[in-house]
Design an enzyme around this catalytic site. Structure first.
Site, PDB file in Angstrom:
ATOM      1  N   GLY A 273      -0.557  -1.085 -33.888  1.00 44.27           N
ATOM      2  CA  GLY A 273      -0.215  -0.085 -34.895  1.00 44.27           C
ATOM      3  C   GLY A 273      -0.968  -0.385 -36.178  1.00 44.27           C
ATOM      4  O   GLY A 273      -2.128  -0.788 -36.145  1.00 44.27           O
ATOM      5  N   CYS A 274      -0.313  -0.196 -37.326  1.00 40.03           N
ATOM      6  CA  CYS A 274      -0.946  -0.494 -38.614  1.00 40.03           C
ATOM      7  C   CYS A 274      -1.469  -1.918 -38.600  1.00 40.03           C
ATOM      8  O   CYS A 274      -0.712  -2.866 -38.371  1.00 40.03           O
ATOM      9  CB  CYS A 274       0.055  -0.306 -39.745  1.00 40.03           C
ATOM     10  SG  CYS A 274      -0.544  -0.865 -41.357  1.00 40.03           S
ATOM     11  N   PHE A 275      -2.759  -2.093 -38.875  1.00 38.93           N
ATOM     12  CA  PHE A 275      -3.340  -3.425 -38.713  1.00 38.93           C
ATOM     13  C   PHE A 275      -3.009  -4.402 -39.825  1.00 38.93           C
ATOM     14  O   PHE A 275      -3.205  -5.602 -39.679  1.00 38.93           O
ATOM     15  CB  PHE A 275      -4.844  -3.383 -38.476  1.00 38.93           C
ATOM     16  CG  PHE A 275      -5.674  -2.499 -39.379  1.00 38.93           C
ATOM     17  CD1 PHE A 275      -5.303  -2.190 -40.677  1.00 38.93           C
ATOM     18  CD2 PHE A 275      -6.865  -1.959 -38.900  1.00 38.93           C
ATOM     19  CE1 PHE A 275      -6.083  -1.391 -41.488  1.00 38.93           C
ATOM     20  CE2 PHE A 275      -7.674  -1.160 -39.706  1.00 38.93           C
ATOM     21  CZ  PHE A 275      -7.275  -0.878 -41.007  1.00 38.93           C
TER      22      PHE A 275
END
Length: 352
Positions: free
Chosen positions: A200-202
Site C-alpha cells: 500500500g502506501c510506501f
C-alpha cells in the site's frame, strides 16, 4: 519558490512539493591511508558517536552510537552522515563534526502567505487557528503560523529544522552492494541481498523495514508496471501498471528473507485479503505483493503467503525493474519526525 494553491490543502497525487531536507556539503578529511573509498551505493560500516548540540535534546529518531552499517545514500540514518562518509577512506576518523539532525535547515521557500479569498468554499476559514496542522497534496504537513483579516500563513518546515549533532565517526569497512535488482533465478554473489515488497502506501512500509535489524538500506518507488520513468502523479492515476513498493537491502547474516516476508505480511494484516486495496488506499497502484529476486526467495515467499489461505490476494511475482520515487518520498516518515531506530515499536502513522 514553492507554489501554494487552494488545492494544496487536500490530499491528491502530486509531486510538486520540494523535499525540505538540505544536505550539508561533504567535509574534507585528512587521508591517513588510502585502502578503500566509499562511493554511492557502497555498504559502509562506521563506528560513531553523536551528541545533541545546543538546546536540541530530543528523543533520537535514529541510532546515534556504536557500529552502524548502511548503504551510502540508500536510506537509514542521517543524510549528513552519508555526506560525511562519502568523503572518507577506510581508517579515516573525524571528531567534533556538526551533522544536521535530520530535519534540514529552515527554508523560507517552505513558508507561504495565502489570501483567504482564494480558498473559496474549499476550507472553513473560521476553523483556522495558529498551530493548526494542514496536509498538502503530497502528504507533507504544514502549520498555520499567523492569521490576519485577509490572509493566513503556513510553514512546512519540520519543527526541529536547524537542529544538529556533534559527531565522532570512523570508517571501518566498505563493501560493494548488490548490483542486480531484478529477478535472477540463481541469485547473485553478494554478502547483501535485496527484497521488494508492495504494502500500500510506501511511506509506512519503508519505516517498518528501516526499524528492522539487519536492514542496511531502503528506498521507495514504483515497480511491476509498463511505463518507463513514471512519476508519482502518473502512478497515482492507476494507468501505468505500477504499484507503490519498497526495496530493502539487507544482511542475511543478521535478518533472514523469511523474517522480512513475515514482517511484510504482518503489516498488511487483514488487508492481505483485499484486492487492490490497503486500508483506504484503493486501486492497482496500491495492490500488495512480494516480488522475489531469485528462486530461493520465490520458494520462501510462496510458502509464507500461501499459509494465509486461498483467499489471500497478495501477489507473488518475479521482481521487475524498480523505478525510484521522487526524493521527497524517500524516508518520508523519518523526515517527518517518526523513529527509525532499530527495534523501535512506536505506532507508525502513515500521514504524519
Amino acid at each position: 519558490m514553492l507554489f501554494f494553491s487552494p488545492l494544496l490543502l487536500f490530499f491528491a497525487c502530486n509531486d510538486a512539493f520540494i523535499n525540505p531536507l538540505v544536505h550539508s556539503p561533504p567535509l574534507s578529511v585528512s587521508r591517513k591511508s588510502i585502502v578503500a573509498k566509499a562511493q554511492r551505493g557502497s555498504i559502509v560500516t562506521v563506528d560513531c558517536e553523536m551528541n545533541p548540540e545546543g538546546d536540541f535534546v530530543p528523543e533520537p529518531l535514529i541510532d546515534t552510537d556504536g557500529l552502524l552499517t548502511f548503504v551510502l545514500f540508500g536510506g537509514n540514518y542521517l543524510p549528513g552522515l552519508h555526506d560525511l562518509v562519502e568523503s572518507m577512506n577506510v581508517g579515516d576518523e573525524v571528531e567534533d563534526v556538526s551533522l544536521d539532525a535530520g530535519w534540514g535547515s529552515a527554508s523560507p521557500n517552505l513558508v507561504a502567505t495565502i489570501q483567504k479569498a482564494d480558498m473559496g468554499d474549499q476550507i472553513d476559514i473560521d476553523q483556522l487557528k495558529v498551530g493548526v496542522e494542514l496536509y498538502l497534496v503530497n502528504g507533507m504537513k504544514a502549520v498555520v503560523t499567523e492569521i490576519t483579516d485577509e490572509t493566513f500563513t503556513i510553514d512546512a518546515n519540520p519543527p526541529l529544522a536547524g537542529a544538529s549533532y556533534s559527531a565522532r565517526v570512523k570508517l571501518l569497512n566498505v563493501e560493494n552492494g548488490p548490483t542486480e535488482t531484478e529477478y535472477v533465478p540463481e541469485g547473485y554473489n553478494s554478502n547483501y541481498k535485496v527484497a521488494t515488497f508492495a504494502l500500500g502506501c510506501f511511506w509506512g512500509g519503508e519505516l517498518e523495514f528501516m526499524r528492522q535489524k539487519g536492514v542496511v538500506g531502503t528506498k521507495v518507488g514504483y515497480t511491476q508496471g509498463e511505463k518507463e520513468e513514471p512519476t508519482y502523479k502518473e502512478v497515482c492515476s492507476g494507468t501505468t501498471g505500477h504499484t507503490e513498493a519498497i526495496m530493502v537491502t539487507f544482511d542475511p547474516r543478521v535478518v533472514s528473507y523469511n523474517q522480512l516476508v513475515t514482517v511484510a505480511m504482518d503489516r498488511l494484516g487483514e488487508n492481505k485479503y483485499l484486492l487492490n486495496q490497503v486500508g483506504n488506499d484503493k486501486g492497482t497502484q496500491y495492490r500488495h505483493g512480494v516480488y522475489y529476486h531469485d528462486d530461493m526467495q520465490k520458494e520462501i515467499a510462496e510458502k509464507i503467503v500461501a499459509s494465509f489461505g486461498s483467499d489471500v490476494k497478495t501477489e507473488v511475482l518475479p521482481a521487475k525493474f524498480f523505478w525510484d520515487a521522487e526524493d521527497y518520498h524517500m524516508q518520508y516518515l523519518l523526515k517527518g519526525g517518526q523513529s527509525a531506530r532499530k527495534g523501535a515499536t512506536e505506532t507508525i502513522r502513515c500521514y504524519g
